[in-house]
Structure formats: C-alpha cells, structure tokens
Design a protein around this motif. Structure first.
Motif, PDB file in Angstrom:
ATOM      1  N   UNK A   1       0.849  -1.199   0.000  1.00  0.00           N
ATOM      2  CA  UNK A   1       0.000   0.000   0.000  1.00  0.00           C
ATOM      3  C   UNK A   1       0.883   1.246   0.000  1.00  0.00           C
ATOM      4  N   UNK A   2       0.619   2.205  -0.879  1.00  0.00           N
ATOM      5  CA  UNK A   2       1.412   3.437  -0.911  1.00  0.00           C
ATOM      6  C   UNK A   2       1.354   4.155   0.438  1.00  0.00           C
ATOM      7  N   UNK A   3       2.434   4.874   0.792  1.00  0.00           N
ATOM      8  CA  UNK A   3       2.471   5.556   2.092  1.00  0.00           C
ATOM      9  C   UNK A   3       1.277   6.466   2.338  1.00  0.00           C
ATOM     10  N   UNK A   4       0.872   7.229   1.322  1.00  0.00           N
ATOM     11  CA  UNK A   4      -0.255   8.139   1.510  1.00  0.00           C
ATOM     12  C   UNK A   4      -1.535   7.371   1.829  1.00  0.00           C
ATOM     13  N   UNK A   5      -1.773   6.297   1.100  1.00  0.00           N
ATOM     14  CA  UNK A   5      -2.972   5.496   1.338  1.00  0.00           C
ATOM     15  C   UNK A   5      -2.931   4.856   2.722  1.00  0.00           C
ATOM     16  N   UNK A   6      -1.732   4.415   3.138  1.00  0.00           N
ATOM     17  CA  UNK A   6      -1.596   3.798   4.461  1.00  0.00           C
ATOM     18  C   UNK A   6      -1.895   4.810   5.566  1.00  0.00           C
ATOM     19  N   UNK A   7      -1.385   6.038   5.382  1.00  0.00           N
ATOM     20  CA  UNK A   7      -1.631   7.075   6.377  1.00  0.00           C
ATOM     21  C   UNK A   7      -3.114   7.429   6.453  1.00  0.00           C
ATOM     22  N   UNK A   8      -3.767   7.542   5.283  1.00  0.00           N
ATOM     23  CA  UNK A   8      -5.186   7.857   5.269  1.00  0.00           C
ATOM     24  C   UNK A   8      -6.010   6.731   5.893  1.00  0.00           C
ATOM     25  N   UNK A   9      -5.612   5.508   5.635  1.00  0.00           N
ATOM     26  CA  UNK A   9      -6.325   4.374   6.213  1.00  0.00           C
ATOM     27  C   UNK A   9      -6.199   4.374   7.739  1.00  0.00           C
ATOM     28  N   UNK A  10      -4.991   4.689   8.237  1.00  0.00           N
ATOM     29  CA  UNK A  10      -4.787   4.745   9.683  1.00  0.00           C
ATOM     30  C   UNK A  10      -5.609   5.879  10.305  1.00  0.00           C
ATOM     31  N   UNK A  11      -5.613   7.038   9.621  1.00  0.00           N
ATOM     32  CA  UNK A  11      -6.388   8.171  10.115  1.00  0.00           C
ATOM     33  C   UNK A  11      -7.874   7.831  10.167  1.00  0.00           C
ATOM     34  N   UNK A  12      -8.392   7.262   9.093  1.00  0.00           N
ATOM     35  CA  UNK A  12      -9.812   6.932   9.052  1.00  0.00           C
ATOM     36  C   UNK A  12     -10.183   5.885  10.098  1.00  0.00           C
ATOM     37  N   UNK A  13      -9.292   4.942  10.333  1.00  0.00           N
ATOM     38  CA  UNK A  13      -9.558   3.928  11.352  1.00  0.00           C
ATOM     39  C   UNK A  13      -9.633   4.573  12.733  1.00  0.00           C
ATOM     40  N   UNK A  14      -8.735   5.534  12.984  1.00  0.00           N
ATOM     41  CA  UNK A  14      -8.766   6.226  14.269  1.00  0.00           C
ATOM     42  C   UNK A  14     -10.025   7.053  14.451  1.00  0.00           C
ATOM     43  N   UNK A  15     -10.442   7.725  13.380  1.00  0.00           N
ATOM     44  CA  UNK A  15     -11.670   8.527  13.449  1.00  0.00           C
ATOM     45  C   UNK A  15     -12.875   7.631  13.707  1.00  0.00           C
ATOM     46  N   UNK A  16     -12.930   6.499  13.008  1.00  0.00           N
ATOM     47  CA  UNK A  16     -14.059   5.584  13.218  1.00  0.00           C
ATOM     48  C   UNK A  16     -14.076   5.058  14.645  1.00  0.00           C
ATOM     49  N   UNK A  17     -12.901   4.745  15.184  1.00  0.00           N
ATOM     50  CA  UNK A  17     -12.828   4.200  16.542  1.00  0.00           C
ATOM     51  C   UNK A  17     -13.279   5.211  17.576  1.00  0.00           C
ATOM     52  N   UNK A  18     -13.073   6.507  17.276  1.00  0.00           N
ATOM     53  CA  UNK A  18     -13.432   7.555  18.228  1.00  0.00           C
ATOM     54  C   UNK A  18     -14.819   8.127  17.979  1.00  0.00           C
ATOM     55  N   UNK A  19     -15.525   7.658  16.960  1.00  0.00           N
ATOM     56  CA  UNK A  19     -16.857   8.181  16.653  1.00  0.00           C
ATOM     57  C   UNK A  19     -17.781   7.976  17.846  1.00  0.00           C
ATOM     58  N   UNK A  20     -18.485   9.020  18.285  1.00  0.00           N
ATOM     59  CA  UNK A  20     -19.337   8.898  19.479  1.00  0.00           C
ATOM     60  C   UNK A  20     -20.326   7.745  19.411  1.00  0.00           C
ATOM     61  N   UNK A  21     -20.967   7.556  18.250  1.00  0.00           N
ATOM     62  CA  UNK A  21     -21.965   6.492  18.151  1.00  0.00           C
ATOM     63  C   UNK A  21     -21.329   5.123  18.326  1.00  0.00           C
ATOM     64  N   UNK A  22     -20.160   4.915  17.709  1.00  0.00           N
ATOM     65  CA  UNK A  22     -19.487   3.622  17.835  1.00  0.00           C
ATOM     66  C   UNK A  22     -18.952   3.402  19.245  1.00  0.00           C
ATOM     67  N   UNK A  23     -18.394   4.470  19.839  1.00  0.00           N
ATOM     68  CA  UNK A  23     -17.843   4.349  21.188  1.00  0.00           C
ATOM     69  C   UNK A  23     -18.923   3.946  22.182  1.00  0.00           C
TER      70      UNK A  23
END
Length: 267
Positions: A1-23
C-alpha cells in the motif's frame, strides 16, 4: 500500500474508533426492564442518542440538547438546540427541561444520561442569580486570571444542574446510568458537561473562598453561593461521598486517548 494510502487508512480507522456512536454502541448492555428515560447532553448528543436508539429502540421519554443547527429527529426524543460556548436563553430553557425529565424518573425506573463536551454551556439552570449575572461572574473570574478549576468551583455552586443536579432531581430509587465521552484532561467526571450526575467535589464555602482569592465583590454571586443561614464565608469540611450520596448510579467514561472505557460505581 502506498504511504499516503496507508496514512489515510490509519487516520480513518482512528476517526471511526473515536466516533461517538461507535464508542457508545460497543458498551451498551441489553435494554433494562421497565420504563427508560434518556437525556443526551453535549456536542455529541445526537450520535450518542442515535446509537442508544439503535440498540434499545425509542426511550419512553427522551431529550437531546445539542448546539444550534445540529439537531436531528430521533424517535422517542425531543430535541432542543442551544448556544455554545456562551450560554443563551435557549440554554436556560434546556437546563430546565433536563431537570424536569430527571424528575420524571420514578422508583425502579432507569434514567440514561449521555454526556459529551459542551454540555455545561448548552444546558444551564442558574441558582440564585440570573443567567446574565452568572455570565458576569464567569467573565470577572477569567479577567482575573482564574484557572478552570476555580471557575468551575464557582459556577457549580450557582447552578441547579451542575454538580449532581440531575441525580438529585431523579427519584432516590431510580437507577441513573451515565455514559460520558470525555473532552477534559484527566477525565474528571465532575467536570465533563458540568458533572450533572456526579456528587460535587467542592462545597459552597469553596466558591466564596475563590471569590475572596481574586478580590471579587459580586454580591449577587456571593449571596447565591453562601449556604443558607451561614455567616461569614468559610471553607466547609467536605462530607465523604459515601455518606452524602446513595449508591444508585453507574457511569461509563470513554477516554480521549483511546480504547479503554472504565466502569465505576458512584457512591
């Protein structure tokens, strides 16, 4: 996976994990038996209420208090919008509505309180002062360089909502359950959204001590903060929480750093 895509995937995973509804959804037990009331207060109140509805269905009575322009229709919930970060008349109306909802939590019933940042401004219930006088007190403290702990100490004792107001309003035999998304350093439950379901860590005399420390007259605030029948402002000895509050409320608190959610019994 290209570095940019990997970084975006990590960011999105963190945002999803912190989403109030999911938490919230990850930690909701099955719906309790009997009548259920729900209060969602704070900037994340809508997604938290949505998660509660998805898991439990519509509450028997519910209230969402959210910033202007962020309301959404969710079955079983009344929606009230108010100002943040500076309270307005809508905030005062919302505070009264929150206390009335809590007062309808009867013996054996469950009141679920969903808290997130901004709740202390979105819902206000000035005690002994007007909303304008309370705002004047806050501005005077900030102008003197008072820290957030001192500001909260004074505001807590000028409010019928902060410092356990919701808990006091509910029936002594109601079950009060709090789910809080923390936005404060140290995750102090007495500070998140003003701590409406948490016993106050300070006494009225402490508020007077703060005003003395900064040389603030503010006669209306002093009169409201002073315990009835009390003479000169003196710090009061704190009563241990286990002697002051019934052990009838539980909380879950999501920490801003991460993945842990603690559960504790409030005495």
């Amino acid at each position: 996976m290209p570095p940019r895509a990997a970084l975006l995937a990590a960011l999105n995973a963190g945002v999803r994990a912190a989403a109030p509804s999911d938490a919230l959804a990850r930690h909701l037990p099955p719906r309790p038996r009997g009548r259920v009331l729900a209060l969602a207060l704070g900037k994340a109140s809508v997604p938290m209420a949505r998660a509660l509805h998805a898991a439990w269905g519509a509450p028997d009575a519910g209230l969402i208090i959210t910033p202007h322009g962020t309301g959404a229709a969710i079955p079983g919930f009344r929606v009230m919008e108010a100002a943040h970060p500076v309270p307005d008349a809508h905030s005062e109306a919302a505070g009264g509505a929150a206390l009335r909802l809590a007062a309808h939590a009867g013996a054996g019933e469950t009141l679920v309180v969903l808290l997130s940042g901004g709740g202390s401004a979105l819902a206000c219930a000035p005690l002994g002062v007007t909303l304008a006088e309370k705002a004047e007190t806050t501005r005077a403290l900030l102008a003197c360089g008072a820290g957030i702990h001192d500001v909260n100490t004074v505001r807590r004792h000028l409010s019928a909502l902060k410092g356990g107001g919701v808990l006091r309003a509910a029936h002594p035999q109601a079950r009060v359950v709090t789910y809080a998304l923390s936005d404060v350093v140290g995750d102090d439950p007495a500070t998140i959204a003003g701590g409406p379901t948490v016993p106050p860590p300070t006494a009225p005399g402490d508020a007077l001590t703060v005003l003395d420390r900064y040389g603030l007259a503010l006669p209306r605030a002093r009169g409201a903060a002073r315990p009835r029948g009390a003479a000169p402002p003196q710090p009061e000895r704190r009563v241990p929480r286990d002697r002051q509050w019934p052990p009838r409320t539980r909380r879950r608190r999501a920490r801003p750093r991460g993945r842990r959610v603690r559960r504790a019994r409030l005495a």
